[in-house]
Design a protein around this motif. Structure first.
Motif, PDB file in Angstrom:
ATOM      1  N   ILE A 286       0.984  -1.148  -0.235  1.00 54.48           N
ATOM      2  CA  ILE A 286      -0.163  -0.131  -0.007  1.00 54.48           C
ATOM      3  C   ILE A 286       0.967   1.220   0.125  1.00 54.48           C
ATOM      4  N   ALA A 287       0.776   2.011  -0.947  1.00 51.77           N
ATOM      5  CA  ALA A 287       1.487   3.386  -1.055  1.00 51.77           C
ATOM      6  C   ALA A 287       0.587   4.486  -0.955  1.00 51.77           C
ATOM      7  N   VAL A 288       0.954   5.371   0.136  1.00 51.41           N
ATOM      8  CA  VAL A 288       0.060   6.493   0.510  1.00 51.41           C
ATOM      9  C   VAL A 288       0.774   7.791  -0.090  1.00 51.41           C
ATOM     10  N   GLN A 289      -0.041   8.309  -0.891  1.00 49.44           N
ATOM     11  CA  GLN A 289       0.397   9.657  -1.466  1.00 49.44           C
ATOM     12  C   GLN A 289      -0.427  10.838  -0.745  1.00 49.44           C
ATOM     13  N   MET A 290       0.383  11.638  -0.034  1.00 46.25           N
ATOM     14  CA  MET A 290      -0.123  12.517   1.024  1.00 46.25           C
ATOM     15  C   MET A 290       0.886  13.697   1.148  1.00 46.25           C
ATOM     16  N   MET A 291       0.470  14.866   1.140  1.00 42.39           N
ATOM     17  CA  MET A 291       1.392  16.197   1.346  1.00 42.39           C
ATOM     18  C   MET A 291       1.141  16.298   3.115  1.00 42.39           C
ATOM     19  N   THR A 292       1.781  16.781   3.703  1.00 40.05           N
ATOM     20  CA  THR A 292       1.591  17.444   5.100  1.00 40.05           C
ATOM     21  C   THR A 292       0.705  18.391   5.189  1.00 40.05           C
ATOM     22  N   ARG A 293      -0.002  18.641   6.210  1.00 41.44           N
ATOM     23  CA  ARG A 293      -0.748  19.901   6.350  1.00 41.44           C
ATOM     24  C   ARG A 293      -0.121  21.175   6.219  1.00 41.44           C
ATOM     25  N   GLY A 294       1.028  21.163   6.640  1.00 40.48           N
ATOM     26  CA  GLY A 294       1.925  22.349   6.448  1.00 40.48           C
ATOM     27  C   GLY A 294       2.389  22.891   5.009  1.00 40.48           C
ATOM     28  N   GLY A 295       2.087  21.848   4.114  1.00 41.73           N
ATOM     29  CA  GLY A 295       2.390  22.111   2.691  1.00 41.73           C
ATOM     30  C   GLY A 295       3.731  21.469   2.108  1.00 41.73           C
ATOM     31  N   ILE A 296       4.187  22.355   1.077  1.00 39.50           N
ATOM     32  CA  ILE A 296       5.484  21.777   0.372  1.00 39.50           C
ATOM     33  C   ILE A 296       6.739  22.130   1.317  1.00 39.50           C
ATOM     34  N   ASP A 297       7.345  21.070   1.409  1.00 37.63           N
ATOM     35  CA  ASP A 297       8.452  21.191   1.973  1.00 37.63           C
ATOM     36  C   ASP A 297       8.380  21.085   3.719  1.00 37.63           C
ATOM     37  N   GLN A 298       7.257  20.952   4.109  1.00 37.36           N
ATOM     38  CA  GLN A 298       7.228  21.210   5.830  1.00 37.36           C
ATOM     39  C   GLN A 298       7.201  19.546   6.161  1.00 37.36           C
ATOM     40  N   PRO A 299       8.007  19.582   7.286  1.00 37.28           N
ATOM     41  CA  PRO A 299       7.950  18.222   7.998  1.00 37.28           C
ATOM     42  C   PRO A 299       6.639  17.839   8.361  1.00 37.28           C
ATOM     43  N   ALA A 300       6.304  16.627   8.652  1.00 34.33           N
ATOM     44  CA  ALA A 300       5.173  15.958   9.329  1.00 34.33           C
ATOM     45  C   ALA A 300       4.999  16.257  10.804  1.00 34.33           C
ATOM     46  N   THR A 301       3.961  16.333  11.095  1.00 35.94           N
ATOM     47  CA  THR A 301       3.690  16.470  12.580  1.00 35.94           C
ATOM     48  C   THR A 301       2.845  15.319  13.096  1.00 35.94           C
ATOM     49  N   ASP A 302       2.360  15.482  14.368  1.00 40.62           N
ATOM     50  CA  ASP A 302       1.646  14.315  15.014  1.00 40.62           C
ATOM     51  C   ASP A 302       0.300  14.214  14.100  1.00 40.62           C
TER      52      ASP A 302
ATOM     53  N   ILE B  82      21.986  14.576  -1.781  1.00 34.40           N
ATOM     54  CA  ILE B  82      21.242  15.689  -1.379  1.00 34.40           C
ATOM     55  C   ILE B  82      20.777  16.848  -2.694  1.00 34.40           C
ATOM     56  N   ALA B  83      19.584  17.087  -2.723  1.00 31.19           N
ATOM     57  CA  ALA B  83      19.297  17.683  -3.719  1.00 31.19           C
ATOM     58  C   ALA B  83      19.897  19.113  -3.638  1.00 31.19           C
ATOM     59  N   PRO B  84      19.876  19.989  -4.837  1.00 33.91           N
ATOM     60  CA  PRO B  84      20.328  21.264  -4.562  1.00 33.91           C
ATOM     61  C   PRO B  84      19.769  22.096  -3.840  1.00 33.91           C
ATOM     62  N   ASP B  85      18.464  22.019  -3.510  1.00 29.94           N
ATOM     63  CA  ASP B  85      17.812  23.197  -2.785  1.00 29.94           C
ATOM     64  C   ASP B  85      17.357  22.681  -1.434  1.00 29.94           C
ATOM     65  N   GLU B  86      18.116  21.665  -0.976  1.00 25.88           N
ATOM     66  CA  GLU B  86      17.796  21.061   0.407  1.00 25.88           C
ATOM     67  C   GLU B  86      18.989  21.051   1.336  1.00 25.88           C
ATOM     68  N   ASP B  87      18.732  21.070   2.521  1.00 24.60           N
ATOM     69  CA  ASP B  87      19.851  21.013   3.437  1.00 24.60           C
ATOM     70  C   ASP B  87      20.041  19.582   4.072  1.00 24.60           C
ATOM     71  N   GLY B  88      21.043  19.126   4.267  1.00 27.00           N
ATOM     72  CA  GLY B  88      21.506  18.040   4.751  1.00 27.00           C
ATOM     73  C   GLY B  88      22.632  17.342   4.290  1.00 27.00           C
ATOM     74  N   THR B  89      22.965  16.072   5.155  1.00 31.43           N
ATOM     75  CA  THR B  89      24.418  15.461   4.931  1.00 31.43           C
ATOM     76  C   THR B  89      24.305  14.083   4.290  1.00 31.43           C
ATOM     77  N   GLY B  90      24.758  14.040   3.265  1.00 29.31           N
ATOM     78  CA  GLY B  90      24.757  12.556   2.459  1.00 29.31           C
ATOM     79  C   GLY B  90      25.595  11.495   3.143  1.00 29.31           C
ATOM     80  N   ARG B  91      25.084  10.498   3.135  1.00 30.03           N
ATOM     81  CA  ARG B  91      25.529   9.346   3.618  1.00 30.03           C
ATOM     82  C   ARG B  91      25.301   8.164   2.772  1.00 30.03           C
ATOM     83  N   TYR B  92      26.402   7.329   2.419  1.00 31.38           N
ATOM     84  CA  TYR B  92      25.963   6.203   1.478  1.00 31.38           C
ATOM     85  C   TYR B  92      25.930   4.954   2.270  1.00 31.38           C
ATOM     86  N   THR B  93      24.758   4.219   2.073  1.00 31.41           N
ATOM     87  CA  THR B  93      24.360   3.011   2.634  1.00 31.41           C
ATOM     88  C   THR B  93      23.625   2.079   1.584  1.00 31.41           C
ATOM     89  N   ASP B  94      23.989   0.724   1.842  1.00 30.32           N
ATOM     90  CA  ASP B  94      23.131  -0.256   0.789  1.00 30.32           C
ATOM     91  C   ASP B  94      22.821  -1.178   1.561  1.00 30.32           C
TER      92      ASP B  94
END
Length: 445
Positions: free
Chosen positions: A232-248, A334-346
């Motif tokens: 089951i794959a759920v397609q859903m944006m957060t209530r805060g909108g684009i690029d806003q992290p999920a809340t409870d 990490i996408a050009p417009d986002e913050d974060g630190t990349g780490r390789y795992t497989d």
């Protein structure tokens, strides 16, 4: 002596007019070819993309007739007509000068391949044509692997035909460069038929090639392939909108949507894998997610982040049906417009006798994902493409389909607002959500 001048002048004028007409014809051919590739990238169904299969036909006719000193400018017309419309989404997240430099600058760089017409007089088109194809495909392969250009996400011709299952299946034997080589080879063959047999023979051959590719689209769908396990794959944006992290509250929404889908499922088929999109589930909700997975007896694939000092690592987590964490894979690219630190795992995990793995969004674009997917029975991906518009979503879906075919692994994808879909081990899209609104995709065996 004076009696000869008017004849010479008339002859000279005729030659000049003829040269001007041929030059205009070259630019028209370049514009048509680029526009055909650009138009195909926007088409929502596979049969509307078939015109792009012929896009390099006028390119190779052009290479045969363009004056050497006009070759680069004709190449610029072709690459600009193709790349400028298909990189419009750069302007959504880059400064205008950078967006222009990447799209127009790459068009100018790619047009240098047309300087190969310098060799036309010495070697002829029998050599120049295949050499052009080799250089073009070699550059595509190189830019997908070089440290700088691999991040640009520039279009290649396969994006204009990716909905055709036959081409994706062929691309499974070597990736983007193989798809590109097939499309260029069609152009070479049709241009050769035009020169040797005339336009009628060339047009008839074009119709035959399109028919073969169309039939291939259906035949590949009948080939034995591994499909993903029930999901089951759920397609859903957060209530805060684009690029806003999920809340409870967002977690509650995801659980509610999943429960509704589970009520319509026959759970006797085995453990169902639930995939949520790349919406940064808060770490405070982890115990709640573990409880949810254990109570519903489902595997849960979700996206979150991990703070270590000043570094923010984005990652995908899989919980088994007992609520136990069985896999964590970090986001490397990490996408050009986002913050974060990349780490390789497989990392892969074995559950219910199946080898599974999962990755985050941008990693699915890069060719190195093929090795990271390979060996799994099923793979899952969490996506957030909401910022970039329609076209980039299609490119992302194309990448996932091709890389699934290369790895021979079925992939189920959940996105914020699309693309949410499932592909089999040949890269054939078997199920998908239409549109960008909230939706749930139920994937059967």
């Amino acid at each position: 002596m004076r009696l000869g001048w008017p004849a010479r002048r008339r002859c000279s004028k005729v030659v000049v007019v003829k040269q001007q007409r041929e030059l205009v014809c070259c630019y028209v051919l370049a514009l048509m070819a680029g526009a055909a590739l650009a138009l195909g990238a926007f088409m929502p169904v596979w049969w509307l993309q078939l015109g792009s299969l012929l896009a390099f036909w006028p390119v190779f006719v052009l290479l045969r007739m363009v004056p050497v000193r006009r070759a680069y400018s004709a190449g610029m017309v072709f690459t600009s007509a193709w790349l400028i419309p298909t990189t419009y989404w750069y302007y959504a997240f880059m400064p205008p000068w950078l967006a222009f430099a990447r799209s127009f600058g790459f068009a100018a760089l790619l047009a240098n391949a047309f300087w190969l017409v310098l060799l036309r007089k010495r070697w002829g088109m029998r050599i120049v044509g295949p050499l052009f194809m080799l250089v073009w495909c070699a550059w595509l392969w190189a830019r997908l692997h070089m440290p700088v250009t691999e991040d640009w996400w520039l279009p290649y011709s396969g994006y204009s035909l990716w909905r055709n299952s036959a081409l994706i299946w062929i691309g499974g034997f070597g990736g983007e460069a193989v798809v590109e080589a097939v499309i260029l080879a069609v152009g070479i063959v049709l241009a050769w038929a035009w020169v040797r047999r005339g336009w009628r023979a060339s047009a008839a051959l074009a119709v035959a090639i399109i028919a073969v590719v169309a039939v291939g689209n259906f035949l590949v769908r009948w080939l034995p392939a591994r499909s993903t396990s029930p999901a089951i794959a759920v397609q859903m944006m957060t209530r805060g909108g684009i690029d806003q992290p999920a809340t409870d509250n967002d977690v509650s929404d995801l659980i509610e949507a999943t429960d509704q889908a589970l009520q319509e499922r026959d759970t006797s088929q085995g453990t169902i894998t639930v995939v949520w999109p790349e919406n940064s589930i808060p770490t405070a909700s982890e115990s709640r997610l573990a409880e949810f997975a254990a109570e519903r007896r489902v595997r849960l694939v979700y996206h979150t982040s991990e703070q270590q000092g000043d570094d923010d690592y984005k990652k995908v987590v899989i919980l088994d049906q007992d609520g136990q964490r069985i896999l964590t894979n970090y986001k490397e690219h990490i996408a050009p417009d986002e913050d974060g630190t990349g780490r390789y795992t497989d990392q892969h995990a074995v559950t219910d006798g199946r080898d599974i793995t999962a990755y985050v969004c941008y990693d699915m674009h890069y060719p190195d994902i093929v090795g990271r997917l390979r060996g799994a029975d099923s793979a899952y991906a969490t996506l957030d493409d909401a910022t970039y518009g329609y076209l980039q979503k299609q490119f992302h879906a194309a990448d996932i389909s091709l890389h699934a075919a290369q790895a021979g692994v079925p992939v189920t994808v959940a996105s914020i607002n699309g693309p949410t879909f499932a592909v089999d081990s040949h890269g054939v899209v078997r199920e998908q959500v239409a549109g960008s609104d909230r939706a749930v995709l139920v994937v059967d065996r």
